[in-house]
Design a protein around this motif. Structure first.
Motif, short mmCIF file in Angstrom:
data_model
loop_
_atom_site.label_atom_id
_atom_site.label_comp_id
_atom_site.label_asym_id
_atom_site.label_seq_id
_atom_site.Cartn_x
_atom_site.Cartn_y
_atom_site.Cartn_z
N SER A 298 -8.18 30.25 24.93
CA SER A 298 -8.57 31.40 24.18
C SER A 298 -8.59 33.04 24.84
O SER A 298 -8.19 33.83 24.30
N SER A 299 -9.16 32.86 25.93
CA SER A 299 -9.30 34.03 26.72
C SER A 299 -7.90 34.53 27.03
O SER A 299 -7.86 35.76 27.21
N LEU A 300 -7.02 33.75 27.62
CA LEU A 300 -5.82 34.00 28.07
C LEU A 300 -5.10 34.60 26.83
O LEU A 300 -4.32 35.67 26.77
N ALA A 301 -5.16 33.99 25.59
CA ALA A 301 -4.52 34.62 24.49
C ALA A 301 -5.14 36.10 23.94
O ALA A 301 -4.26 36.82 23.79
N ASP A 302 -6.40 36.02 24.26
CA ASP A 302 -6.96 37.49 23.89
C ASP A 302 -6.37 38.62 24.90
O ASP A 302 -6.19 39.58 24.68
N ASP A 303 -6.37 38.20 26.31
CA ASP A 303 -5.78 38.73 27.21
C ASP A 303 -4.38 39.59 26.90
O ASP A 303 -3.80 40.72 27.14
N PHE A 304 -3.61 38.33 26.50
CA PHE A 304 -2.23 38.80 26.02
C PHE A 304 -2.17 39.62 24.97
O PHE A 304 -1.36 40.42 24.81
N VAL A 305 -3.12 39.64 23.92
CA VAL A 305 -3.05 40.54 22.83
C VAL A 305 -3.24 41.86 23.30
O VAL A 305 -2.61 42.98 22.95
N HIS A 306 -4.19 41.98 24.09
CA HIS A 306 -4.68 43.11 24.63
C HIS A 306 -3.62 43.97 25.46
O HIS A 306 -3.15 45.06 25.20
N TYR B 183 -2.14 42.94 12.82
CA TYR B 183 -1.56 41.90 13.52
C TYR B 183 -2.38 41.04 14.79
O TYR B 183 -1.72 39.95 15.13
N ALA B 184 -3.36 41.61 15.12
CA ALA B 184 -4.03 40.91 16.18
C ALA B 184 -4.50 39.84 16.17
O ALA B 184 -4.24 38.71 17.11
N ILE B 185 -5.19 39.15 15.01
CA ILE B 185 -5.46 37.86 14.82
C ILE B 185 -4.23 37.04 14.68
O ILE B 185 -4.21 35.77 15.16
N ARG B 186 -3.07 37.37 14.19
CA ARG B 186 -1.91 36.32 14.14
C ARG B 186 -1.33 36.18 15.60
O ARG B 186 -1.09 35.41 15.69
N LEU B 187 -1.19 37.44 16.24
CA LEU B 187 -1.01 37.29 17.42
C LEU B 187 -1.68 36.39 18.64
O LEU B 187 -1.30 35.86 19.29
N LYS B 188 -3.05 36.52 18.03
CA LYS B 188 -3.78 35.48 19.28
C LYS B 188 -3.68 34.08 18.86
O LYS B 188 -3.74 33.25 19.48
N ALA B 189 -3.44 33.92 17.48
CA ALA B 189 -3.09 32.51 17.10
C ALA B 189 -1.87 32.12 17.71
O ALA B 189 -1.63 31.00 18.29
#
Length: 180
Positions: free
Chosen positions: A35-43, A19-25
């Protein structure tokens, strides 16, 4: 998710991989294409799952539950952004310029770093520095007070200042990097 609840780390890794890639998208599209905010939110989302796996109800489907959490995180981000915008608008209405606020915060950060550095000095050096630069006591009087030659007082003050300048330069660089 049921296996993750009982501590199976491989099961958690499988969920992450799936799910990580789908959540990042999803986060990327929802959060201003950052993009970095998306990474932070996935984390952050997967951290929440690891910290509180018991919140998942086994009679529910995992994917809708996961994306509901993601949606709620986005709503919270929108509220925060809305609050920040409203706050900035209020400051503008009051005639307060942001650079003044930024400078004040930057100076507070620098002062805090200097005080932290001073706390690390031994008592004599800290006292010497504060008496000279906070109380404006002349070097001649400091030499008498500490029973040291004037040259030694000057040398110690030089080394303390050199150390503090290095700390403030690092802090300024971090502040400037954060403002870019």
């Amino acid at each position: 998710m049921i296996l993750t609840k009982v501590g199976d780390h491989r099961a958690f890794s499988h969920l992450y991989d799936r799910y990580a890639i789908r959540l990042k998208a999803y986060f990327y599209r929802m959060l201003w294409s950052d993009s970095s905010l998306a990474d932070d939110f996935v984390h952050d989302l997967f951290s929440k799952i690891i910290e509180k796996p018991e919140l998942f109800q086994e009679d529910k489907k995992f994917q809708p539950w996961l994306f509901r959490i993601a949606s709620n995180m986005c709503k919270n981000a929108y509220r925060k952004k809305s609050f920040e915008i409203e706050y900035l608008n209020q400051l503008e209405k009051q005639g307060i310029e942001l650079p003044v606020i930024d400078d004040k915060l930057d100076n507070e950060i620098l002062a805090d770093e200097i005080y932290k550095a001073l706390e690390k000095l031994d008592e004599d050096r800290r006292s010497l520095f504060l008496l000279r630069y906070q109380q404006d006591i002349p070097i001649k009087e400091l030499a008498l007070l500490f029973e040291l030659p004037e040259g030694t007082v000057k040398t110690r003050l030089f080394h303390i200042k050199k150390n503090l300048i290095g700390i403030t330069e690092k802090t300024k660089n971090m502040i400037n990097y954060g403002n870019d």
